[in-house]
Design a protein around this motif. Structure first.
Motif, PDB file in Angstrom:
ATOM      1  N   LEU A  20      43.463  44.926  39.238  1.00  0.00           N
ATOM      2  CA  LEU A  20      44.536  44.152  39.603  1.00  0.00           C
ATOM      3  C   LEU A  20      44.049  43.539  41.218  1.00  0.00           C
ATOM      4  N   PHE A  21      43.268  43.992  42.039  1.00  0.00           N
ATOM      5  CA  PHE A  21      42.952  43.528  43.195  1.00  0.00           C
ATOM      6  C   PHE A  21      42.745  42.053  43.166  1.00  0.00           C
ATOM      7  N   PRO A  22      41.831  41.584  42.271  1.00  0.00           N
ATOM      8  CA  PRO A  22      41.459  40.085  42.349  1.00  0.00           C
ATOM      9  C   PRO A  22      42.387  39.162  42.199  1.00  0.00           C
ATOM     10  N   ALA A  23      43.446  39.339  41.360  1.00  0.00           N
ATOM     11  CA  ALA A  23      44.524  38.280  41.235  1.00  0.00           C
ATOM     12  C   ALA A  23      45.946  38.895  41.810  1.00  0.00           C
ATOM     13  N   ALA A  24      45.808  39.841  42.527  1.00  0.00           N
ATOM     14  CA  ALA A  24      47.067  40.251  43.476  1.00  0.00           C
ATOM     15  C   ALA A  24      47.691  39.097  44.175  1.00  0.00           C
ATOM     16  N   PRO A  25      49.018  38.908  43.844  1.00  0.00           N
ATOM     17  CA  PRO A  25      49.684  38.023  44.585  1.00  0.00           C
ATOM     18  C   PRO A  25      50.217  38.295  46.104  1.00  0.00           C
ATOM     19  N   ALA A  26      50.102  37.287  46.471  1.00  0.00           N
ATOM     20  CA  ALA A  26      50.596  37.265  48.105  1.00  0.00           C
ATOM     21  C   ALA A  26      51.961  37.926  48.222  1.00  0.00           C
ATOM     22  N   ALA A  27      52.074  38.593  49.217  1.00  0.00           N
ATOM     23  CA  ALA A  27      53.249  39.347  49.605  1.00  0.00           C
ATOM     24  C   ALA A  27      53.286  39.444  51.220  1.00  0.00           C
ATOM     25  N   ARG A  28      54.662  39.257  51.730  1.00  0.00           N
ATOM     26  CA  ARG A  28      54.960  39.193  53.137  1.00  0.00           C
ATOM     27  C   ARG A  28      55.226  40.476  53.364  1.00  0.00           C
ATOM     28  N   PRO A  29      55.181  40.888  54.952  1.00  0.00           N
ATOM     29  CA  PRO A  29      55.728  41.917  55.569  1.00  0.00           C
ATOM     30  C   PRO A  29      57.091  42.309  54.989  1.00  0.00           C
ATOM     31  N   GLY A  30      57.512  43.525  54.642  1.00  0.00           N
ATOM     32  CA  GLY A  30      58.950  43.721  54.302  1.00  0.00           C
ATOM     33  C   GLY A  30      59.120  43.747  52.767  1.00  0.00           C
ATOM     34  N   ALA A  31      58.246  43.345  52.163  1.00  0.00           N
ATOM     35  CA  ALA A  31      58.522  42.675  50.599  1.00  0.00           C
ATOM     36  C   ALA A  31      58.529  44.176  49.692  1.00  0.00           C
ATOM     37  N   GLU A  36      52.863  50.133  39.346  1.00  0.00           N
ATOM     38  CA  GLU A  36      51.957  49.496  38.434  1.00  0.00           C
ATOM     39  C   GLU A  36      51.477  47.981  38.495  1.00  0.00           C
ATOM     40  N   ALA A  37      51.492  47.654  39.928  1.00  0.00           N
ATOM     41  CA  ALA A  37      50.987  46.481  40.135  1.00  0.00           C
ATOM     42  C   ALA A  37      50.362  46.359  41.726  1.00  0.00           C
ATOM     43  N   ALA A  38      49.728  45.383  42.080  1.00  0.00           N
ATOM     44  CA  ALA A  38      48.959  45.309  43.292  1.00  0.00           C
ATOM     45  C   ALA A  38      49.691  43.897  44.001  1.00  0.00           C
ATOM     46  N   ALA A 134      44.201  40.974  58.922  1.00  0.00           N
ATOM     47  CA  ALA A 134      45.499  40.600  58.881  1.00  0.00           C
ATOM     48  C   ALA A 134      46.077  40.616  57.430  1.00  0.00           C
ATOM     49  N   ASN A 135      45.351  41.167  56.485  1.00  0.00           N
ATOM     50  CA  ASN A 135      45.967  41.373  55.303  1.00  0.00           C
ATOM     51  C   ASN A 135      45.066  42.645  54.490  1.00  0.00           C
ATOM     52  N   LEU A 136      45.950  43.187  53.608  1.00  0.00           N
ATOM     53  CA  LEU A 136      45.242  44.166  52.920  1.00  0.00           C
ATOM     54  C   LEU A 136      45.844  44.235  51.383  1.00  0.00           C
ATOM     55  N   LYS A 137      45.058  44.521  50.460  1.00  0.00           N
ATOM     56  CA  LYS A 137      45.491  44.491  49.109  1.00  0.00           C
ATOM     57  C   LYS A 137      45.960  46.146  48.765  1.00  0.00           C
ATOM     58  N   VAL A 138      47.084  46.151  48.254  1.00  0.00           N
ATOM     59  CA  VAL A 138      47.814  47.311  47.860  1.00  0.00           C
ATOM     60  C   VAL A 138      48.264  47.366  46.671  1.00  0.00           C
ATOM     61  N   ALA A 139      47.690  48.632  45.935  1.00  0.00           N
ATOM     62  CA  ALA A 139      48.265  48.907  44.463  1.00  0.00           C
ATOM     63  C   ALA A 139      49.243  50.252  44.549  1.00  0.00           C
ATOM     64  N   VAL A 140      50.341  50.235  43.756  1.00  0.00           N
ATOM     65  CA  VAL A 140      51.268  51.243  43.867  1.00  0.00           C
ATOM     66  C   VAL A 140      51.045  51.446  42.295  1.00  0.00           C
ATOM     67  N   LEU A 141      50.662  52.783  41.715  1.00  0.00           N
ATOM     68  CA  LEU A 141      50.354  53.104  40.397  1.00  0.00           C
ATOM     69  C   LEU A 141      50.887  54.506  40.124  1.00  0.00           C
ATOM     70  N   ALA A 142      51.110  54.868  39.027  1.00  0.00           N
ATOM     71  CA  ALA A 142      51.340  56.379  38.602  1.00  0.00           C
ATOM     72  C   ALA A 142      49.963  56.829  38.582  1.00  0.00           C
ATOM     73  N   PRO A 143      49.598  58.070  38.927  1.00  0.00           N
ATOM     74  CA  PRO A 143      48.461  58.515  38.837  1.00  0.00           C
ATOM     75  C   PRO A 143      47.978  58.739  37.152  1.00  0.00           C
ATOM     76  N   GLU A 144      46.463  58.755  37.169  1.00  0.00           N
ATOM     77  CA  GLU A 144      45.793  59.109  35.624  1.00  0.00           C
ATOM     78  C   GLU A 144      45.800  60.313  35.385  1.00  0.00           C
TER      79      GLU A 144
END
Length: 144
Positions: A20-31, A36-38, A134-144
């Motif tokens: 997921l991280f290589p194609a993670a779309p940009a998001a602004r603070p407060g988004a 199941e996405a990054a 000034a940026n971080l990739k963040v994934a929110v997933l259900a644990p496997e």
């Protein structure tokens, strides 16, 4: 991202995050972050971020942070994974929630830490602080 021994050192698999991280779309603070996405979250200078609850670990001067919203699914357990070093607080019902699992590895390219939280279904806030970039990739997933 190569799946090397460094990434295998996590307590649980991070292969979904690697995908997921290589194609993670940009998001602004407060988004609002999707489960199941990054997202590639932009951060702000720490002294300009308004946190709902003070971070458990006070952030160093000159670092970055942000908040983001999340709708916790009915299952309630989520896994938050970051691409780089930062502190994660998850706020629900006005208080910081304790993680139920942590795994951090410094030798996995593009993935630094992953935490699990048992939450109630409904709204929550993710607070990130102490990031050196000034940026971080963040994934929110259900644990496997």
């Amino acid at each position: 991202m190569a799946d090397d021994a460094g990434c295998a050192a996590f307590k649980w698999p991070v292969t979904r995050e690697q995908a997921l991280f290589p194609a993670a779309p940009a998001a602004r603070p407060g988004a609002t972050l999707e489960t199941e996405a990054a997202a590639d979250l932009s951060l702000e200078p720490i002294d300009t971020v308004a946190f709902e609850v003070a971070p458990e670990r006070p952030p160093a001067s000159g670092t970055f942070g942000a908040t983001a919203s999340l709708v916790v699914p009915p299952e309630g357990t989520i896994q938050i994974t970051l691409s780089d070093e930062a502190w994660i607080d998850v706020i629900q019902d006005g208080r910081a929630m304790k993680s139920v699992g942590f795994s951090g590895v410094k030798t996995c390219p593009g993935i630094r830490k992953s935490l699990r939280f048992k939450l109630s279904a409904g709204p929550a806030t993710i607070q990130l602080s102490g990031a050196k970039q000034a940026n971080l990739k963040v994934a929110v997933l259900a644990p496997e």
